[in-house]
Design a protein around this motif. Sequence first.
Motif, PDB file in Angstrom:
ATOM      1  N   LYS A  49       3.599 -61.226  71.295  1.00  0.00           N
ATOM      2  CA  LYS A  49       4.643 -62.247  71.163  1.00  0.00           C
ATOM      3  C   LYS A  49       4.498 -63.292  72.273  1.00  0.00           C
ATOM      4  CE  LYS A  49       8.476 -60.758  69.582  1.00  0.00           C
ATOM      5  NZ  LYS A  49       9.799 -60.106  69.393  1.00  0.00           N
ATOM      6  N   LYS A  50       4.189 -62.832  73.483  1.00  0.00           N
ATOM      7  CA  LYS A  50       3.999 -63.756  74.603  1.00  0.00           C
ATOM      8  C   LYS A  50       2.735 -64.594  74.411  1.00  0.00           C
ATOM      9  CE  LYS A  50       3.585 -63.904  79.660  1.00  0.00           C
ATOM     10  NZ  LYS A  50       3.534 -63.087  80.913  1.00  0.00           N
ATOM     11  N   LEU A  51       1.673 -63.972  73.931  1.00  0.00           N
ATOM     12  CA  LEU A  51       0.421 -64.692  73.697  1.00  0.00           C
ATOM     13  C   LEU A  51       0.578 -65.720  72.588  1.00  0.00           C
ATOM     14  CD1 LEU A  51      -2.615 -64.822  74.498  1.00  0.00           C
ATOM     15  CD2 LEU A  51      -3.057 -63.197  72.644  1.00  0.00           C
ATOM     16  N   ASN A  52       1.312 -65.338  71.541  1.00  0.00           N
ATOM     17  CA  ASN A  52       1.605 -66.226  70.398  1.00  0.00           C
ATOM     18  C   ASN A  52       0.348 -66.918  69.866  1.00  0.00           C
ATOM     19  OD1 ASN A  52       3.246 -67.439  68.483  1.00  0.00           O
ATOM     20  ND2 ASN A  52       3.645 -69.236  69.766  1.00  0.00           N
ATOM     21  N   PRO A  53      -0.635 -66.154  69.397  1.00  0.00           N
ATOM     22  CA  PRO A  53      -1.899 -66.747  68.943  1.00  0.00           C
ATOM     23  C   PRO A  53      -1.744 -67.514  67.637  1.00  0.00           C
ATOM     24  CG  PRO A  53      -1.847 -64.411  68.437  1.00  0.00           C
ATOM     25  CD  PRO A  53      -0.615 -64.686  69.245  1.00  0.00           C
ATOM     26  N   ASP A  54      -2.596 -68.499  67.436  1.00  0.00           N
ATOM     27  CA  ASP A  54      -2.635 -69.225  66.163  1.00  0.00           C
ATOM     28  C   ASP A  54      -3.378 -68.420  65.102  1.00  0.00           C
ATOM     29  OD1 ASP A  54      -1.533 -71.943  67.030  1.00  0.00           O
ATOM     30  OD2 ASP A  54      -3.160 -71.641  68.464  1.00  0.00           O
ATOM     31  N   VAL A  55      -4.373 -67.649  65.560  1.00  0.00           N
ATOM     32  CA  VAL A  55      -5.206 -66.856  64.656  1.00  0.00           C
ATOM     33  C   VAL A  55      -5.389 -65.473  65.264  1.00  0.00           C
ATOM     34  CG1 VAL A  55      -7.447 -66.658  63.508  1.00  0.00           C
ATOM     35  CG2 VAL A  55      -6.444 -68.927  63.904  1.00  0.00           C
ATOM     36  N   VAL A  56      -5.328 -64.452  64.407  1.00  0.00           N
ATOM     37  CA  VAL A  56      -5.608 -63.080  64.838  1.00  0.00           C
ATOM     38  C   VAL A  56      -6.718 -62.524  63.951  1.00  0.00           C
ATOM     39  CG1 VAL A  56      -4.726 -60.733  65.124  1.00  0.00           C
ATOM     40  CG2 VAL A  56      -3.247 -62.695  65.621  1.00  0.00           C
ATOM     41  N   VAL A  57      -7.765 -61.990  64.575  1.00  0.00           N
ATOM     42  CA  VAL A  57      -8.867 -61.347  63.842  1.00  0.00           C
ATOM     43  C   VAL A  57      -8.800 -59.852  64.096  1.00  0.00           C
ATOM     44  CG1 VAL A  57     -11.371 -61.068  63.661  1.00  0.00           C
ATOM     45  CG2 VAL A  57     -10.385 -63.358  63.895  1.00  0.00           C
ATOM     46  N   PHE A  58      -8.756 -59.080  63.018  1.00  0.00           N
ATOM     47  CA  PHE A  58      -8.784 -57.620  63.102  1.00  0.00           C
ATOM     48  C   PHE A  58     -10.220 -57.150  62.873  1.00  0.00           C
ATOM     49  CE2 PHE A  58      -4.620 -58.797  61.356  1.00  0.00           C
ATOM     50  CZ  PHE A  58      -3.775 -58.245  62.316  1.00  0.00           C
ATOM     51  N   ASP A  59     -10.734 -56.386  63.812  1.00  0.00           N
ATOM     52  CA  ASP A  59     -12.095 -55.867  63.732  1.00  0.00           C
ATOM     53  C   ASP A  59     -12.084 -54.563  62.927  1.00  0.00           C
ATOM     54  OD1 ASP A  59     -14.697 -55.016  64.205  1.00  0.00           O
ATOM     55  OD2 ASP A  59     -14.264 -54.330  66.244  1.00  0.00           O
ATOM     56  N   ARG A  60     -12.367 -54.655  61.636  1.00  0.00           N
ATOM     57  CA  ARG A  60     -12.368 -53.554  60.684  1.00  0.00           C
ATOM     58  C   ARG A  60     -10.952 -53.178  60.250  1.00  0.00           C
ATOM     59  NH1 ARG A  60     -17.442 -50.861  63.834  1.00  0.00           N
ATOM     60  NH2 ARG A  60     -16.687 -52.319  65.404  1.00  0.00           N
ATOM     61  N   PHE A  61     -10.866 -52.574  59.083  1.00  0.00           N
ATOM     62  CA  PHE A  61      -9.551 -52.357  58.476  1.00  0.00           C
ATOM     63  C   PHE A  61      -8.719 -51.330  59.240  1.00  0.00           C
ATOM     64  CE2 PHE A  61     -11.741 -48.827  56.430  1.00  0.00           C
ATOM     65  CZ  PHE A  61     -10.751 -47.865  56.257  1.00  0.00           C
ATOM     66  N   TYR A  62      -9.374 -50.420  59.993  1.00  0.00           N
ATOM     67  CA  TYR A  62      -8.613 -49.456  60.783  1.00  0.00           C
ATOM     68  C   TYR A  62      -7.694 -50.183  61.765  1.00  0.00           C
ATOM     69  CZ  TYR A  62     -12.654 -46.522  59.419  1.00  0.00           C
ATOM     70  OH  TYR A  62     -13.643 -45.881  58.731  1.00  0.00           O
ATOM     71  N   THR A  63      -8.205 -51.244  62.343  1.00  0.00           N
ATOM     72  CA  THR A  63      -7.444 -52.003  63.328  1.00  0.00           C
ATOM     73  C   THR A  63      -6.291 -52.753  62.668  1.00  0.00           C
ATOM     74  OG1 THR A  63      -9.485 -52.283  64.597  1.00  0.00           O
ATOM     75  CG2 THR A  63      -7.647 -53.709  65.178  1.00  0.00           C
ATOM     76  N   GLU A  64      -6.529 -53.291  61.480  1.00  0.00           N
ATOM     77  CA  GLU A  64      -5.447 -53.974  60.757  1.00  0.00           C
ATOM     78  C   GLU A  64      -4.340 -52.993  60.391  1.00  0.00           C
ATOM     79  OE1 GLU A  64      -2.917 -55.360  57.686  1.00  0.00           O
ATOM     80  OE2 GLU A  64      -4.376 -53.742  57.390  1.00  0.00           O
ATOM     81  N   GLU A  65      -4.706 -51.791  59.995  1.00  0.00           N
ATOM     82  CA  GLU A  65      -3.695 -50.781  59.677  1.00  0.00           C
ATOM     83  C   GLU A  65      -2.826 -50.481  60.897  1.00  0.00           C
ATOM     84  OE1 GLU A  65      -5.604 -47.943  56.200  1.00  0.00           O
ATOM     85  OE2 GLU A  65      -6.035 -47.449  58.289  1.00  0.00           O
ATOM     86  N   GLN A  66      -3.446 -50.411  62.052  1.00  0.00           N
ATOM     87  CA  GLN A  66      -2.718 -50.042  63.260  1.00  0.00           C
ATOM     88  C   GLN A  66      -1.849 -51.178  63.799  1.00  0.00           C
ATOM     89  OE1 GLN A  66      -1.177 -47.923  66.169  1.00  0.00           O
ATOM     90  NE2 GLN A  66      -2.750 -46.961  64.908  1.00  0.00           N
ATOM     91  N   TYR A  67      -2.375 -52.405  63.788  1.00  0.00           N
ATOM     92  CA  TYR A  67      -1.685 -53.510  64.458  1.00  0.00           C
ATOM     93  C   TYR A  67      -1.214 -54.620  63.521  1.00  0.00           C
ATOM     94  CZ  TYR A  67      -3.697 -51.431  68.681  1.00  0.00           C
ATOM     95  OH  TYR A  67      -4.038 -50.571  69.700  1.00  0.00           O
ATOM     96  N   GLY A  68      -1.632 -54.596  62.268  1.00  0.00           N
ATOM     97  CA  GLY A  68      -1.297 -55.709  61.372  1.00  0.00           C
ATOM     98  C   GLY A  68       0.183 -55.929  61.205  1.00  0.00           C
ATOM     99  N   TRP A  69       0.943 -54.849  61.035  1.00  0.00           N
ATOM    100  CA  TRP A  69       2.392 -55.008  60.842  1.00  0.00           C
ATOM    101  C   TRP A  69       3.062 -55.528  62.110  1.00  0.00           C
ATOM    102  CZ3 TRP A  69       5.971 -52.318  63.753  1.00  0.00           C
ATOM    103  CH2 TRP A  69       5.509 -51.199  64.466  1.00  0.00           C
ATOM    104  N   ARG A  70       2.533 -55.153  63.258  1.00  0.00           N
ATOM    105  CA  ARG A  70       3.099 -55.632  64.522  1.00  0.00           C
ATOM    106  C   ARG A  70       2.861 -57.140  64.684  1.00  0.00           C
ATOM    107  NH1 ARG A  70       4.656 -51.578  68.026  1.00  0.00           N
ATOM    108  NH2 ARG A  70       3.882 -49.483  67.589  1.00  0.00           N
ATOM    109  N   VAL A  71       1.655 -57.594  64.333  1.00  0.00           N
ATOM    110  CA  VAL A  71       1.353 -59.025  64.390  1.00  0.00           C
ATOM    111  C   VAL A  71       2.234 -59.783  63.408  1.00  0.00           C
ATOM    112  CG1 VAL A  71      -0.417 -60.777  63.939  1.00  0.00           C
ATOM    113  CG2 VAL A  71      -1.011 -58.686  65.202  1.00  0.00           C
ATOM    114  N   ALA A  72       2.388 -59.247  62.192  1.00  0.00           N
ATOM    115  CA  ALA A  72       3.202 -59.915  61.172  1.00  0.00           C
ATOM    116  C   ALA A  72       4.650 -60.059  61.614  1.00  0.00           C
ATOM    117  CB  ALA A  72       3.123 -59.136  59.859  1.00  0.00           C
TER     118      ALA A  72
END
Length: 405
Positions: A74-97
């Motif tokens: 939230k502090k970083l507030n990136p314009d773009v987030v890249v998830f390295d492989r789907f395991y990472t998206e599963e773990q952090y995707g909902w938090r980024v969203a």
Amino acid sequence: MQSLLIIGYTWPEPKTTGAGVRMMQLIHSFLNHDFKITFASAADKTKYSEDLNAFGVREQLIKLNDSTFDSFVKKLNPDVVVFDRFYTEEQYGWRVAESCPLAIRILDTEDLHFIRFAREEAVKKKKAVNFKNSKIALRELASIYRCDLSLIISTKEVEVLIKEFKIDNELLQYVPFIPNKIKIDVLPGFNQRQHFVFIGNYRHQPNVDAILELKKSIWPLISKELPQAALYCYGAYAGEQIKQLHNAGERFFINGWTENAHQQIQNARVMLAPLLFGAGLKGKLVDAMQCGTPFVTTSVGFEGFGNYSNLSFSVTDEIRTFSENAIKLYSDEFLWANYQKEGFQILIEQFLNQDFESLFFQKLKKLSSGLNSHREDNFIGAMLRYHNLQSTKYLSKWIEAKSKS
């Protein structure tokens, strides 16, 4: 200046894995387009991990199932987030969203894991390949739908996603390895090279199975006909199973990790890559073509390089034919030179003559200006994000609460 957060499954190791090479190429592409980059990972670093700080990339250690990530992103507030492989998206995707809903979410698949695992199962159980009968496929495809864009490394994988799974092409972007320009005049010629080479990271199961096949079935046939030739095998993370294959009397050498893989490849006359299963684009073959080193491989190994009939001689799934072709390629200078030329042609036509970086950033710009409508069109993704927030989110919170108690 736009901000990019890459969440790494591991820290990039470009000198040990194709995935590490691929990640560093993406990082340099974003740096070329003036992005300020933070690379975060929960993984431990190894002695092979790239020093990202040297490229002006901020490194950040994060935790799994920990709400400290929420305040960080939230502090970083990136314009773009890249998830390295789907395991990472599963773990952090909902938090980024939740924390950064306006950030463009990109999945870098590296290769499609469900294809690799389905092929491995088919080889081990001696049955037909079925991509759809797989829990990994359900997870990986759900991750593709939840993201705004997924980067695909192989044309074959794009074809599978569109034709077999009906994924909308707007959710996909073909971004293969981006080879360096070829310096043909500095490469050693046929008579300056000797021996065979195999290279691969031994944490990657396709490489383990390939070297076992070389030892058991292929090299005995080759070495019988070429008693002066040797096979040199390079790669990081060689366990005891691999180290025990070393046999100087059989001219089968396990040399472990090498600082300069290209040097070893261009010193060899022929590369052997009997990959029984796998997915994506094979970095070792891209390296071989850059080094002007002809190779013999399988249909799985050559997948994604296009339809080059002149190279059909060096692509076979039959062990005896594989060995015979390797012997001919090693012994015939005219044949060898033709195959080297064909390798250069593939690199130029399929990779160097196309500006994949520009196409990707054009797509990114289009996403940035029309993100809401893009997400509305991706209704399946919206549905999966909704249910993911209700399941993965609370499982993660439960794990966090349990670990703290």
